[in-house]
Design an enzyme around this catalytic site. Structure first.
Site, PDB file in Angstrom:
ATOM      1  N   SER A  64      -4.522  -3.692  -4.465  1.00  0.00           N
ATOM      2  CA  SER A  64      -4.316  -3.662  -3.150  1.00  0.00           C
ATOM      3  C   SER A  64      -5.354  -2.538  -3.003  1.00  0.00           C
ATOM      4  O   SER A  64      -6.178  -2.390  -1.763  1.00  0.00           O
ATOM      5  CB  SER A  64      -3.104  -3.285  -2.582  1.00  0.00           C
ATOM      6  OG  SER A  64      -2.198  -4.454  -2.960  1.00  0.00           O
ATOM      7  N   ALA A 158      -3.484  -7.982  -0.025  1.00  0.00           N
ATOM      8  CA  ALA A 158      -3.415  -6.735  -0.328  1.00  0.00           C
ATOM      9  C   ALA A 158      -2.219  -6.245   0.605  1.00  0.00           C
ATOM     10  O   ALA A 158      -1.989  -6.623   1.571  1.00  0.00           O
ATOM     11  CB  ALA A 158      -4.774  -5.709   0.109  1.00  0.00           C
ATOM     12  N   LYS A 159      -1.448  -5.430   0.044  1.00  0.00           N
ATOM     13  CA  LYS A 159      -0.233  -4.917   0.640  1.00  0.00           C
ATOM     14  C   LYS A 159      -0.806  -3.456   1.105  1.00  0.00           C
ATOM     15  O   LYS A 159      -0.427  -2.419   0.581  1.00  0.00           O
ATOM     16  CB  LYS A 159       0.946  -4.779  -0.589  1.00  0.00           C
ATOM     17  CG  LYS A 159       2.340  -4.694   0.351  1.00  0.00           C
ATOM     18  CD  LYS A 159       3.382  -4.928  -0.894  1.00  0.00           C
ATOM     19  CE  LYS A 159       4.803  -4.594  -0.168  1.00  0.00           C
ATOM     20  NZ  LYS A 159       5.005  -5.307   0.822  1.00  0.00           N
ATOM     21  N   ALA A 160      -1.295  -3.698   2.355  1.00  0.00           N
ATOM     22  CA  ALA A 160      -1.736  -2.430   2.880  1.00  0.00           C
ATOM     23  C   ALA A 160      -0.874  -2.013   4.079  1.00  0.00           C
ATOM     24  O   ALA A 160      -0.433  -2.791   5.001  1.00  0.00           O
ATOM     25  CB  ALA A 160      -3.282  -2.495   3.363  1.00  0.00           C
ATOM     26  N   TYR A 164       0.883  -4.135   8.307  1.00  0.00           N
ATOM     27  CA  TYR A 164       2.376  -4.434   8.858  1.00  0.00           C
ATOM     28  C   TYR A 164       2.494  -4.049  10.293  1.00  0.00           C
ATOM     29  O   TYR A 164       3.559  -4.312  10.826  1.00  0.00           O
ATOM     30  CB  TYR A 164       3.143  -3.730   7.909  1.00  0.00           C
ATOM     31  CG  TYR A 164       3.431  -4.229   6.598  1.00  0.00           C
ATOM     32  CD1 TYR A 164       4.472  -5.126   6.313  1.00  0.00           C
ATOM     33  CD2 TYR A 164       2.524  -3.982   5.853  1.00  0.00           C
ATOM     34  CE1 TYR A 164       4.525  -5.656   5.207  1.00  0.00           C
ATOM     35  CE2 TYR A 164       2.786  -5.015   4.416  1.00  0.00           C
ATOM     36  CZ  TYR A 164       3.664  -5.656   4.367  1.00  0.00           C
ATOM     37  OH  TYR A 164       3.931  -6.052   3.090  1.00  0.00           O
TER      38      TYR A 164
END
Ligand code: PPE
Length: 315
Positions: A64, A158-160, A164
């Site tokens: 990420s 990607a966990k950005a 969110y």
């Protein structure tokens, strides 16, 4: 979900008191969402507390960060050691772990490349994300009017932090309409994932889940469930799912680190299957929880022990 303070937080290489893990108001990540993070759970096992797939989560964190050219000041081995040390100093057993890598302060503006990168890892006891009753009886979900971004808009894998905002709009809409979770579609209108979970459905006894090309975060719980389902002898397919397929599914469930394996009993007021946790969901959920608690030797490499002896990785 509220959080009670717990002892220490690991921040930029040091253990600091919970109250002192603060940042400046001009932190880049706060202004532009320039952060990447993970959600990980540790569970008590007979061999002591063990972090579930810690290395896989931290590898995803590295990926990420790489997408956004956030230069990680620590290597994987440092972060594994820091996470385990944090759980030891805080005496934590069952808990949720949140590593966060973010662009710090000293410069603002949309060129982020000169901004110093900071890293923190926090951990605290966190109960069932969608409620204990949800795990047992299923939750009520709605298909959101907000869609997940397509591949030319944001890199979904990607966990950005910034990704969110879109999920928060979906959850606000869902909760205000009386539902517990939002399901989100791709720009083309195919089912992508929950606001904070991947989605599975059962049709004719076959397990289906949208592929990465639907714009999902390829979840580690999703991966564990795919493996468990195959081991239990189910036919499993990554397949595009249309919203209408949800209504006729025999079972629907969500997977995520926070949500674990959670049945969905209703979508937009339409009852799924028998309106309760289905038999395949029940079996997969039970196997998943047994694996997290180190009760199944076949999955021991997933239980990364906080102290003591490891089983070689690579299940
Ligand atoms: N999709 C999204 C959008 C997502 O946020 C998660 C995890 C998943 C799928 C499942 O991924 P995995 O945890 O690797 O199985 N959501 C995290 C954040 C939840 C939160 O509220 O914060 C989590 O479950 O930790």
């Amino acid at each position: 979900m509220s959080i009670e303070p717990v002892g220490r937080i690991w921040m930029d290489g040091e253990m600091v008191d919970w109250e002192d893990a603060n940042v400046h108001v001009l932190t880049h990540g706060l202004h532009y969402g320039s952060s990447v993070f993970e959600g990980i759970r540790a569970y008590g096992t007979v061999r002591g507390p063990a972090v579930f797939r810690l290395t896989d989560h931290l590898r995803r964190l590295e990926r990420s960060a790489a997408v956004y050219m956030i230069e990680m000041p620590y290597v994987l081995r440092d972060l594994v050691a820091a996470t385990k040390e944090l759980l030891r100093v805080n005496g934590l057993n069952d808990c949720y772990i949140r590593p966060l890598v973010f662009r710090g302060s000293g410069s603002l503006g949309l060129n982020p490349l000169e901004v110093p990168v900071r890293v923190a890892i926090a951990a605290w006891p966190w109960g069932a994300y969608l409620g204990e009753a949800g795990l047992e009886n299923g939750i009520r979900a709605t298909v959101s009017s907000w869609r997940r971004p397509g591949p030319s808009m944001l890199p979904a894998g990607a966990k950005a932090g910034g990704h969110y905002l879109n999920c928060q709009l979906a959850v606000i809409e869902a909760v205000r309409a009386g539902y517990q979770e939002a399901l989100m579609l791709s720009p083309e209108g195919l089912v992508a994932e929950g606001a904070g979970e991947n989605v599975f459905l059962v049709r004719d006894g076959v397990l289906l889940t949208p592929p990465p090309s639907a714009g999902i975060l390829p979840g580690i719980t999703r991966d564990s469930v795919l493996r468990i389902a195959v081991d239990l002898g189910y036919d499993v397919r990554e397949s595009h799912v249309a919203p209408g397929d949800l209504f006729t599914a025999e079972e629907v469930f969500l997977t995520g680190t926070a949500a674990e394996v959670c049945p969905v009993r209703e979508v937009d007021g339409r009852v799924i299957g028998k309106g309760k946790r289905g038999p395949i969901t029940t079996r997969i959920q039970a196997t998943f929880f047994a694996a997290t608690r180190g009760e199944l030797p076949r999955y021991w490499p997933w239980n990364e022990l906080v102290g003591g002896r490891e089983v070689a990785a690579g299940v």
